[in-house]
Design a protein around this motif. Sequence first.
Motif, PDB file in Angstrom:
ATOM      1  N   TYR A   1      27.106  -8.255 -25.212  1.00  0.00           N
ATOM      2  CA  TYR A   1      27.675  -7.048 -24.560  1.00  0.00           C
ATOM      3  C   TYR A   1      27.962  -5.964 -25.598  1.00  0.00           C
ATOM      4  O   TYR A   1      27.563  -4.808 -25.430  1.00  0.00           O
ATOM      5  N   TYR A   2      28.603  -6.334 -26.704  1.00  0.00           N
ATOM      6  CA  TYR A   2      28.917  -5.328 -27.735  1.00  0.00           C
ATOM      7  C   TYR A   2      27.648  -4.882 -28.468  1.00  0.00           C
ATOM      8  O   TYR A   2      27.504  -3.700 -28.790  1.00  0.00           O
ATOM      9  N   ALA A   3      26.718  -5.816 -28.721  1.00  0.00           N
ATOM     10  CA  ALA A   3      25.488  -5.451 -29.458  1.00  0.00           C
ATOM     11  C   ALA A   3      24.673  -4.429 -28.662  1.00  0.00           C
ATOM     12  O   ALA A   3      24.162  -3.452 -29.225  1.00  0.00           O
ATOM     13  N   LEU A   4      24.579  -4.632 -27.365  1.00  0.00           N
ATOM     14  CA  LEU A   4      23.724  -3.756 -26.542  1.00  0.00           C
ATOM     15  C   LEU A   4      24.299  -2.352 -26.396  1.00  0.00           C
ATOM     16  O   LEU A   4      23.573  -1.392 -26.120  1.00  0.00           O
ATOM     17  N   MET A   5      25.603  -2.227 -26.595  1.00  0.00           N
ATOM     18  CA  MET A   5      26.236  -0.892 -26.489  1.00  0.00           C
ATOM     19  C   MET A   5      25.739   0.080 -27.542  1.00  0.00           C
ATOM     20  O   MET A   5      25.990   1.279 -27.430  1.00  0.00           O
ATOM     21  N   ALA A   6      25.037  -0.412 -28.564  1.00  0.00           N
ATOM     22  CA  ALA A   6      24.510   0.460 -29.630  1.00  0.00           C
ATOM     23  C   ALA A   6      23.644   1.582 -29.055  1.00  0.00           C
ATOM     24  O   ALA A   6      23.477   2.621 -29.695  1.00  0.00           O
ATOM     25  N   VAL A   7      23.100   1.384 -27.859  1.00  0.00           N
ATOM     26  CA  VAL A   7      22.208   2.405 -27.279  1.00  0.00           C
ATOM     27  C   VAL A   7      22.989   3.577 -26.679  1.00  0.00           C
ATOM     28  O   VAL A   7      22.396   4.618 -26.386  1.00  0.00           O
ATOM     29  N   LEU A   8      24.294   3.410 -26.475  1.00  0.00           N
ATOM     30  CA  LEU A   8      25.115   4.468 -25.842  1.00  0.00           C
ATOM     31  C   LEU A   8      25.658   5.397 -26.925  1.00  0.00           C
ATOM     32  O   LEU A   8      26.517   4.998 -27.713  1.00  0.00           O
ATOM     33  N   ARG A   9      25.162   6.641 -26.953  1.00  0.00           N
ATOM     34  CA  ARG A   9      25.558   7.516 -28.060  1.00  0.00           C
ATOM     35  C   ARG A   9      26.075   8.892 -27.622  1.00  0.00           C
ATOM     36  O   ARG A   9      26.950   9.452 -28.258  1.00  0.00           O
ATOM     37  N   THR A  10      25.512   9.444 -26.564  1.00  0.00           N
ATOM     38  CA  THR A  10      25.844  10.832 -26.216  1.00  0.00           C
ATOM     39  C   THR A  10      26.611  10.894 -24.892  1.00  0.00           C
ATOM     40  O   THR A  10      26.626   9.934 -24.121  1.00  0.00           O
TER      41      THR A  10
END
Length: 330
Positions: free
Chosen positions: A56-65
């Motif tokens: 869950y935390y690793a995949l959040m890397a795609v959320l930036r803007t």
Amino acid sequence: MHLPKAELHLHIEGTLEPELAFALAERNGVTLPYATTDELRAAYEFDDLQSFLDLYYALMAVLRTEDDFAELADAYLARAAAQGVRHAEIFFDPQAHTARGVPIGTVIEGLGRALERSEETHGVSTQLILCFLRDLSAESALGTLDAAKPYLHRISAIGLDSAEVGHPPAKFRAVYEAATALGLRKVAHAGEEGPPEYIREALDILGVERVDHGLRCMEDPELVARLVADRVPLTLCPLSNVTLRTVDKLADHPLPEMMAAGLLCTVNSDDPAYFGGYAGDNFDAVRDALALDPEQLRTLARNSFEAAFLDHDEERRARYLSEVEAYAFD
Ligand SMILES: Nc1ncnc2[nH]cnc12
Ligand SMILES: [Zn+2]
């Protein structure tokens, strides 16, 4: 199931479907350690809460803007509306984003943009609940609340989530006191993997108005009696419990016993992109696995509106409740 309902336990980051994750990864130049959406989905096999949280935390890397957060929330609201959700009180984890260098304002303004047009676009009223990560320090939580101060008009409550065992509610007494002084309402995850004592602490030390999960209260009859007497809502998440192995299989879920005991139970989806279904899917699943009848399902929907933070808008609550009564099961 399209029965009108409120969703009260939903992590917006847990609605990140593989397709959107790949689209955002491409847009933001982030490389995911999976080649395809199928490969990513195949990784959704969890032993416990921590093994899920790692992905869950690793995949959040795609959320930036801001746009990313708005798109994520808009996609959730569309799905929720299609399954009868009329009101959603949505968790977000700011520390999971600020730790990666995404400013808290980007997160809140992005989510806020989707939420403020949700009623018009999707017919779903919304609130936002800022959650603290309990495996981080109490100081980090206080700093996060401080950083959120310019955006408090968008936030109705605080919550507490992430790895539960070893991080009792008492650790967060100071930040809950500070939030109370700011006029925020209070919930916390307790009794998902942690012991009944954590539920007592959430009530006695943090002053929560709802308990998220609360499943393990069933080990403590005195605690159950108190939750019943005080009508403390529990936001249960049946498909989550099976995926994270808190219960062996859905047919073993204690929801019917909890309802029979008089607990104010609600049914929610937690992290639907990971756990196999949105709010309506959770209702369908408990109906089928636990043979709940239409009156029990209607009670769960009624409970969700009773437990919702709609005290400032009793007219709206009454309207949603009348929709529940008017719903025809087929
Ligand atoms: N089920 C859950 N328990 C604790 N923290 C979470 N964060 C996202 N989902 C969670
Ligand atoms: Zn949760």
